[in-house]
Design a protein around this motif. Structure first.
Motif, short mmCIF file in Angstrom:
data_model
loop_
_atom_site.label_atom_id
_atom_site.label_comp_id
_atom_site.label_asym_id
_atom_site.label_seq_id
_atom_site.Cartn_x
_atom_site.Cartn_y
_atom_site.Cartn_z
N PRO B 120 0.75 -1.10 0.28
CA PRO B 120 0.16 -0.08 0.08
C PRO B 120 1.06 1.20 0.05
CG PRO B 120 -0.49 -1.46 2.00
CD PRO B 120 0.60 -1.87 1.03
N SER B 121 0.74 2.50 -0.70
CA SER B 121 1.30 3.13 -0.87
C SER B 121 1.97 4.42 0.08
CB SER B 121 -0.10 4.23 -1.14
OG SER B 121 -0.49 5.03 -0.83
N TYR B 122 0.92 4.01 1.70
CA TYR B 122 0.51 4.74 2.78
C TYR B 122 1.89 3.58 3.56
CZ TYR B 122 -2.83 1.50 3.83
OH TYR B 122 -3.36 -0.15 3.91
N LEU B 123 2.23 2.01 3.51
CA LEU B 123 2.62 1.29 3.85
C LEU B 123 4.39 2.34 3.16
CD1 LEU B 123 2.43 0.16 5.79
CD2 LEU B 123 3.14 -2.58 4.57
N ALA B 124 4.67 2.24 1.93
CA ALA B 124 5.58 2.58 1.06
C ALA B 124 6.14 3.97 1.96
CB ALA B 124 5.37 2.68 -0.06
N GLY B 125 4.97 4.68 2.20
CA GLY B 125 5.68 6.23 2.40
C GLY B 125 6.51 6.34 3.95
N TYR B 126 5.74 6.11 4.69
CA TYR B 126 6.22 5.01 6.03
C TYR B 126 7.18 3.95 6.02
CZ TYR B 126 6.39 3.75 10.60
OH TYR B 126 6.51 3.81 12.63
N VAL B 294 13.27 0.22 -4.50
CA VAL B 294 12.51 2.01 -4.12
C VAL B 294 10.79 1.39 -3.16
CG1 VAL B 294 11.77 3.95 -4.10
CG2 VAL B 294 13.57 2.93 -5.29
N GLY B 295 9.74 0.47 -4.05
CA GLY B 295 8.72 0.11 -3.51
C GLY B 295 8.56 -0.71 -2.60
N VAL B 296 9.42 -1.76 -2.49
CA VAL B 296 9.30 -2.79 -1.77
C VAL B 296 10.25 -3.30 -0.67
CG1 VAL B 296 8.49 -5.83 -1.56
CG2 VAL B 296 7.96 -4.29 -3.78
N ALA B 297 11.72 -3.09 -0.90
CA ALA B 297 12.33 -3.73 -0.08
C ALA B 297 12.83 -2.66 0.88
CB ALA B 297 13.94 -3.70 -0.63
N VAL B 298 13.37 -1.22 0.55
CA VAL B 298 13.46 -0.05 0.89
C VAL B 298 12.43 -0.55 2.72
CG1 VAL B 298 14.20 1.79 1.87
CG2 VAL B 298 14.55 1.01 0.00
N PRO B 299 11.43 -0.22 1.72
CA PRO B 299 9.83 -0.05 3.10
C PRO B 299 9.88 -1.02 3.87
CG PRO B 299 8.82 0.81 0.44
CD PRO B 299 10.58 0.15 0.87
N LEU B 300 9.83 -2.08 3.47
CA LEU B 300 10.25 -3.58 4.70
C LEU B 300 11.18 -3.34 5.21
CD1 LEU B 300 9.08 -6.68 2.35
CD2 LEU B 300 7.55 -4.90 3.51
N LEU B 301 12.18 -2.85 5.00
CA LEU B 301 13.13 -3.31 6.11
C LEU B 301 12.77 -1.39 6.96
CD1 LEU B 301 16.18 -3.26 3.84
CD2 LEU B 301 15.75 -4.97 5.09
N GLY B 302 12.85 -0.78 6.13
CA GLY B 302 11.92 0.97 7.65
C GLY B 302 10.72 -0.06 8.38
N LEU B 303 10.18 -0.98 8.32
CA LEU B 303 8.96 -1.25 9.18
C LEU B 303 9.71 -2.42 10.30
CD1 LEU B 303 6.09 -2.05 6.78
CD2 LEU B 303 6.71 -0.62 8.67
N LEU B 304 10.57 -2.81 9.64
CA LEU B 304 11.22 -4.21 10.50
C LEU B 304 12.74 -3.51 11.43
CD1 LEU B 304 11.92 -7.46 10.14
CD2 LEU B 304 14.11 -6.76 9.31
N ALA B 305 12.62 -2.42 10.99
CA ALA B 305 13.98 -1.20 11.87
C ALA B 305 12.75 -0.94 12.52
CB ALA B 305 13.97 -0.46 11.17
N ARG B 306 11.55 -0.38 12.56
CA ARG B 306 10.85 0.11 13.30
C ARG B 306 9.96 -1.15 14.65
NH1 ARG B 306 8.93 5.24 12.71
NH2 ARG B 306 11.04 6.40 13.78
N LEU B 307 9.89 -2.48 14.15
CA LEU B 307 9.40 -3.50 15.25
C LEU B 307 11.03 -4.31 15.56
CD1 LEU B 307 7.77 -5.81 15.58
CD2 LEU B 307 8.77 -7.27 13.17
#
Lengths: 349, 526
Positions: B120-126, B294-307
């Motif tokens: 979702p675009s909001y997840l990518a942005g986040y 840009v759309g998948v790897a970086v955002p998911l890594l960011g979320l993982l870091a937050r986790l």
């Protein structure tokens, strides 16, 4: 031209069907004026407040009262728009709102029933509606949040008018579309006068203001070190501190001088929809929200100011009384549209 | 190759570009069915007109005269134009590299390039803000929206390339054209309908997106609409802004119609991919990997870091998670079926017939896709309470809302698929005594089935990610993965949110992966 004619016919038929449907707006049964309270042991609540924070309180209420609460969660703005759209047909009996602005808009649209005195009078004037259409539940103070790595509290001015001086160009951020910010601007108009408020907004807009979508985004920017100073509500900081640990917070809070427009207290609240004026279950729930037990829950779990006299504020916060400006009445803050015109004029919303 | 917009054609005469065997007038039944679909898509429009005019004409002008509104509109249009252009170039480039050159693991690459659809675009942005908290404004909005929308171009173009003839390109090369010129002259005309149709979806997506522009603090019309609801509770103002968005969408749809053109597809034989030097291959890798990175790897890594830094890790309520998965899959399947059903007559009409009626029906059917979910959601609250109050806050209205929002995704893919079915085959069935409807059902539908499947999958993915309309219309107490995720991120409980975010991306990746493998019309066999 056969095709365009048949299209017009089609369009006409479609709109006729739609309009016929609208005209035959069913609505629900009208509320009985007067009459004895009725109870069926269940009601629907629209909650503009978050499930994680509110559901435990609702569970407690259900357990104690035996009344079943069907909760519909959403954000306050969307639920407000939803209630306006539903009008009389709403299945909701109670609306729990994140801010007073939404309650005011619904009250103005005539969607709320008048609350009985024991509920309406539980909260002191200044923190609740003036016409008993809704009751204040908790308070949130406006605060300055600053980057604790770059600044100390002593570096910061004590009055909000000083934050638009050239020194803060490009360093101040806030969400202009946020209801709490707008009621602060209204307070500024009341306390400092229309001209001073306009000068402030003009200076703000011309000072390379950093615009955010909401309070959380503003706080995050300060906490990440990308913004020096922000104007938000106090409890967002406590919420984030609970998530990452207070000692890990780079952002710090500063309360402005007592009586300053920048330190007014906004309230959350609840109202009963007009169809439920006599719904004993809904009444009992709203009564519960302003009980000592529920107020203590808000203090401990959400770090908000309790509005019931006699319940202590969360630890580490200045007393609620010290933030109150006696010259300001909450009803003075109803004039939201003038504030929005002012903000629109300077391109902020 | 340039096709004039049909508006300049004299009425009633079928445009010369239409496939040779196309009959002159569309069958009445098809028009009625498409009319029903267009009427469903028009519900938000009716609602917006009612609301916008509710405050009076002067109030409408007041809203439009605000200095900020012009900025909103210019931002919306500029962002949509930039994203569409970059997605068109990057998507076509990716598709060419993966279909025409000998790349190691081409199927795996195609699969990877479909994955941004699932985010979702909001997840990518986040996810990006976690890594680079200072980014904001036009450029990051443009880059991130491009990354998450590129597959709308890549997948259909790759599918079209598999069926397109590569021989002509070779001929062009031997005649002395450079590789780019040869591609433009010989191959581009064959993939153009697919590329343009995909670009339309990208443009409408960019116009309607709120989640990402809100994160990136880039004030577009959707931002203005949300502010009108959030701060002013001013539905009239929001409706005026939304109508402005509809006007922009109309420009896009009309622009697409004139850029689309239509070519009878030549029978083609598959071309073997060309081998290129390793150095060249390495140089092309960034093109292919850009969007997934840009759309998948970086955002998911960011979320993982937050986790990892979150302190709200708590025992996962598995029953609740599974309940949300069930609800998400259920509404996604329902929405996909209904959207395809609504899209079918419109796509069938648009693939074979021209004329004002067809243009009007098709254009109206696209508009729901340009509106933010909150507007479509409120319009269906209005409609359901007025027409079918019994079904209000039932899953029926929710699924219907998804269909209104996302049927355009199905229309655009199915129109291309149906258009590729050789009219000669239909004509043969007719000479064998089939009625038009029967011939269509026996010949056209089976051949176009893959494109129907693609449309359904796109709708399913979009439904899984949808948030605002879901919040407004869901039955009280029902939660999807998107609403559960919203529930937790709104109170910054990243730890509690992570399982829902992961599950949402995983679940949406399933149809995305299937998509990357679907073949369009079985044209290789023709």
């Amino acid at each position: 031209m056969r095709s365009s004619r048949s299209f017009s016919l089609l369009a006409l038929a479609a709109s006729a069907a739609l309009l016929a449907g609208c005209a035959a707006n069913p609505g629900t049964e009208p509320a009985e004026p007067g009459g004895e309270p009725t109870a069926d042991g269940a009601f629907t609540l629209y909650s503009g407040r978050d499930e994680e924070l509110i559901q435990p309180l609702i569970d407690l209420f259900e357990e104690q009262s035996g009344i079943e609460v069907d909760v519909r969660y959403g954000n306050t703005a969307e639920l407000g728009a939803l209630l306006l759209e539903e009008g009389e047909a709403t299945p909701a009996r109670v609306f729990l709102s994140q801010d007073a602005g939404a309650l005011g808009a619904l009250s103005q649209a005539g969607l709320f029933a008048t609350l009985p005195d024991d509920i309406a009078d539980a909260v002191p004037a200044g923190f609740t509606s003036t016409d008993d259409s809704w009751v204040g539940v908790t308070g949130r103070a406006r605060v300055v949040v600053y980057d604790g790595d770059e600044l100390t509290a002593d570096d910061l001015p004590d009055t909000v008018v000083e934050y638009v001086e050239p020194e803060w160009a490009g360093r101040l951020g806030l969400p202009p579309g946020n209801a709490s910010f707008q009621s602060f601007v209204t307070a500024l108009r009341v306390i400092e006068g229309e001209q001073a408020a306009e000068e402030w907004v003009e200076a703000l807009a011309g000072n390379d203001l950093q615009i955010f979508e909401n309070n959380t985004a503003t706080l995050t920017a300060v906490n990440e070190g990308t913004l020096d100073v922000g104007l938000i509500n106090h409890y967002y900081w406590f919420r984030q501190a609970a998530e990452v640990g207070a000692e890990n917070m780079r952002a710090q809070l500063k309360f402005l001088a007592a009586g300053d427009a920048g330190s007014i207290v906004n309230v959350t609240g609840a109202g009963i929809l007009s169809a439920a004026a006599q719904d004993a279950d809904a009444l009992e729930f709203v009564r519960f929200l302003v009980s000592e037990e529920a107020q203590a829950y808000f203090v401990e779990q959400t770090f908000e100011y309790p509005l019931l006299p006699g319940v202590d504020a969360p630890e580490g916060l200045p007393a609620l009384d010290s933030l109150v400006n006696p010259a300001l009445d909450l009803s003075d803050l109803d004039d939201l549209s003038t504030t929005q015109q002012l903000l629109a004029e300077y391109g902020l919303i | 190759m340039i096709i004039a917009p049909e508006a300049v054609e004299p009425p009633r005469r079928p445009a010369p570009v239409t496939a040779p065997a196309a009959p002159g007038r569309p069958p009445g039944l098809l028009v009625v069915a498409a009319g029903v679909a267009a009427a469903a898509a028009a519900i938000p429009l009716v609602y917006l007109v009612v609301r916008a005019t509710g405050g009076g004409f002067e109030a409408m002008l007041d809203v439009l005269a605000r200095p900020r509104v012009l900025e909103y509109a210019a931002n919306s249009l500029g962002l949509a134009a930039a994203v569409t252009l970059s997605a068109l170039v990057l998507g076509t480039g990716t598709a060419v590299v993966l279909s025409r050159l000998r790349v190691p693991f081409p199927r795996a690459w195609l699969l990877v390039s479909s994955l941004p659809l699932a985010v979702p675009s909001y997840l990518a942005g986040y996810g990006w803000l976690v890594t680079l908290p200072a980014i904001n404004g036009f450029v990051p909005s443009w880059i991130l929206l491009t990354a998450v929308t590129v597959p709308y171009v890549t997948l259909p173009v790759a599918a079209a390339l598999r069926g397109a003839s590569g021989d002509l390109e070779g001929v062009a090369r031997t005649l002395g054209r450079g590789p780019v010129r040869a591609f433009l002259v010989a191959t581009w005309p064959q993939v153009r309908p697919a590329a343009i149709a995909g670009s339309l979806l990208v443009a409408l997506y960019s116009l309607s997106d709120f989640g990402l522009v809100a994160m990136m603090r880039f004030p577009t019309l959707t931002w203005g609409i949300n502010q009108a609801y959030a701060a002013s509770f001013d539905r009239a103002q929001a409706a005026v802004l939304a109508l402005l968005l509809v006007v922009l969408a109309l420009l896009v749809v009309v622009g697409e119609r004139s850029a689309r053109g239509q070519l009878p597809r030549q029978a083609a034989r598959a071309v073997a991919p060309r081998t290129i030097r390793r150095g060249m291959l390495v140089a092309l890798l960034p093109v292919v990997a850009a969007a997934p990175a840009v759309g998948v790897a970086v955002p998911l890594l960011g979320l993982l870091a937050r986790l990892l830094e979150a302190q709200t890790l708590r025992e996962l309520d598995v029953a609740r998670l599974l309940g949300a998965v069930g609800a998400t899959v259920g509404v996604a399947v329902g929405a996909a079926l209904l959207a395809v059903l609504l899209a079918l007559p419109v796509a069938a009409l648009a693939s074979r017939y021209r004329g004002r009626l067809v243009s009007a029906l098709e254009s109206v059917s696209y508009l729901g896709h340009a509106l933010p979910g909150i507007v479509v959601g409120l319009s269906l609250v209005f409609f359901a309470l007025a027409v079918v109050p019994v079904l209000y806050q039932s899953v029926v209205v929710l699924v219907f809302a998804y269909a209104v929002l996302f049927a355009p995704k199905a229309i655009s893919t199915m129109r291309a698929g149906l258009g590729d079915v050789p009219p000669r085959l239909v004509a043969v069935a007719r000479t064998l005594g089939d009625s038009p409807l029967r011939a269509w059902w026996r010949v056209t539908v089976p051949l176009a089935l893959p494109s129907v499947g693609i449309g359904a999958l796109l709708v399913a993915i979009a439904t899984m990610k949808e948030l605002p309309a879901t919040l407004l219309l869901r039955p009280t107490g029902v939660s999807t993965l998107a609403t559960e995720l919203w529930n937790r991120t709104v109170i910054v409980e990243y730890g509690a949110a992570a399982p829902y975010a992961a599950m949402l991306v995983l679940l949406a990746a399933v149809p995305a992966v299937i998509l990357s493998g679907v073949r369009t019309v079985a044209k290789e066999e023709l």
